[in-house]
Design a protein around this motif. Structure first.
Motif, short mmCIF file in Angstrom:
data_model
loop_
_atom_site.label_atom_id
_atom_site.label_comp_id
_atom_site.label_asym_id
_atom_site.label_seq_id
_atom_site.Cartn_x
_atom_site.Cartn_y
_atom_site.Cartn_z
N ASP A 304 0.80 -1.19 -0.12
CA ASP A 304 -0.18 -0.13 0.05
C ASP A 304 0.96 1.26 0.13
N VAL A 305 1.82 1.30 0.81
CA VAL A 305 2.91 2.27 0.81
C VAL A 305 4.16 1.80 1.59
N ALA A 306 5.28 2.02 1.17
CA ALA A 306 6.64 1.58 1.93
C ALA A 306 7.49 2.89 2.03
N LEU A 307 8.21 2.81 2.99
CA LEU A 307 9.30 4.05 3.38
C LEU A 307 10.41 3.25 3.49
N VAL A 308 11.50 4.07 2.86
CA VAL A 308 13.00 3.39 2.92
C VAL A 308 13.98 4.48 3.34
N ALA A 309 14.63 4.11 4.49
CA ALA A 309 15.90 5.03 4.63
C ALA A 309 16.99 4.10 4.57
N LYS A 310 18.15 4.80 3.83
CA LYS A 310 19.29 4.10 3.61
C LYS A 310 20.56 5.09 3.92
N LEU A 311 21.51 4.37 4.54
CA LEU A 311 22.95 5.34 4.98
C LEU A 311 23.94 4.28 4.16
N ARG A 312 24.89 5.10 3.41
CA ARG A 312 25.97 4.52 2.59
C ARG A 312 27.34 5.53 2.89
N TYR A 313 28.20 4.53 2.82
CA TYR A 313 29.58 4.80 3.11
C TYR A 313 30.65 4.38 2.14
N GLN A 314 31.34 5.35 1.67
CA GLN A 314 32.63 5.00 0.84
C GLN A 314 33.73 4.82 1.49
N PHE A 315 34.52 3.76 1.52
CA PHE A 315 35.89 3.70 2.09
C PHE A 315 36.94 4.20 1.23
#
Length: 315
Positions: A304-315
């Motif tokens: 019906d609805v979906a929420l996404v939170a994403k954290l990314r890090y570059q080494f």
């Protein structure tokens, strides 16, 4: 005369060459549809590989499943926690892995959905007639009914991917990716736990914008889900657009579609259609992303609805 030509060339080059940041690329979010989230469902992947250290990411998905039909009643939440890594040792190769854990924990999205439907005059389809935040699933013709299952595990997924750049010139980039995934025994489907996919990703860049395409074929070793036969293979395709608003800010819009894989169960035999709208902020080695996934065309066959939170890090 030569200085003038050189000056003109320098001024012209930025219009031809797309500046590439390590965090550029599609959103790389997974389908949260009731059926497709329980098998390997291809997503947009980078068509251009930026060599460098590994990228690690942590993502949190919260989805509301609500589907009412004469054949079924589905009203529950799903939560997904996913850790992953991508590494491009060169412009030709990219390797990745991820691990995800899925549960039916309470995501507290019912009031948000009710308010959204009321604001835009969308029919509630009975949402306002049942208790909020319930966990209920009923499929009468499969003699399947379960209630109050909030907090239960619905499986862990382990995934490996290998990508190879096929074409990389000027504004055009093309890559292919092979993915192998395993679903553990907590997944409610029956049969084997292995899934796989092969896909092509293409992007065309100009100025501050990028358009990209995806086409894939996915396979599942599962036999049945909710007592109904699973289609062993399915096509997936999509169209996306990314725009650089400012040096650190991007807006992304993606449309994903896939074959339905559950026979003889209402809309679940039809194709899945989802729209991802996202915002990305990147600064040096860090990127933050927020995404909303909305259903389209066959509402029962996607969240019906979906929420996404994403954290990314570059080494």
């Amino acid at each position: 005369m030569k200085p003038i030509k050189i000056s003109l060339l320098i001024a012209f080059i930025p219009g031809l060459v797309q500046a590439v940041n390590w965090s550029d690329g599609p959103l790389m979010v997974r389908s949260q549809a009731p059926v497709k989230s329980l098998v390997l469902s291809p997503m947009f992947r980078p068509a251009y590989y930026q060599p460098g250290g590994p990228q690690v990411d942590a993502a949190f998905y919260a989805a509301s499943i609500y589907a009412i039909d004469t054949d079924y009643v589905m009203d529950y939440y799903t939560i997904e926690y996913r850790l992953g890594m991508l590494w491009s040792p060169s412009q030709r190769w990219q390797f990745g892995w991820s691990i995800a854990s899925r549960t039916t924990n309470d995501a507290h999205l019912d009031q948000l959905t009710l308010s959204f439907h009321k604001l835009f005059g969308i029919d509630q389809n009975g949402r306002d007639q049942v208790p909020k935040h319930r966990s209920y699933l009923s499929i009468p013709k499969a003699d399947f009914e379960v209630a109050d299952f909030s907090g239960e595990s619905i499986g862990r997924q382990y995934e490996l991917s290998i990508g190879r750049s096929l074409y990389n010139r000027h504004r055009h980039n093309l890559s292919t990716t092979v993915v192998l995934a395993y679903e553990d025994d907590d997944n409610p489907r029956s049969g084997g736990g292995w899934d796989g996919s092969v896909q092509l990703d293409y992007q065309y860049a100009w100025g501050d914008s990028v358009a990209y395409l995806m086409g894939a074929m996915a396979y599942t070793d599962g036999d049945t889900l909710f007592g109904f036969e699973l289609e062993t293979s399915s096509w997936h395709w999509g169209l996306g657009f990314r725009h650089q608003l400012a040096p650190r800010h991007q807006l992304l819009l993606e449309y994903n579609a896939a074959d339905g894989i559950l026979h003889n169960l209402g809309q679940f035999k039809s194709s899945v259609h989802e729209i991802n709208a996202g915002y990305r902020y990147h600064y040096r080695q860090l990127a933050l992303e927020g995404v909303i996934i909305e259903n389209f065309k066959y509402p029962d066959n996607s969240a019906d609805v979906a929420l996404v939170a994403k954290l990314r890090y570059q080494f």
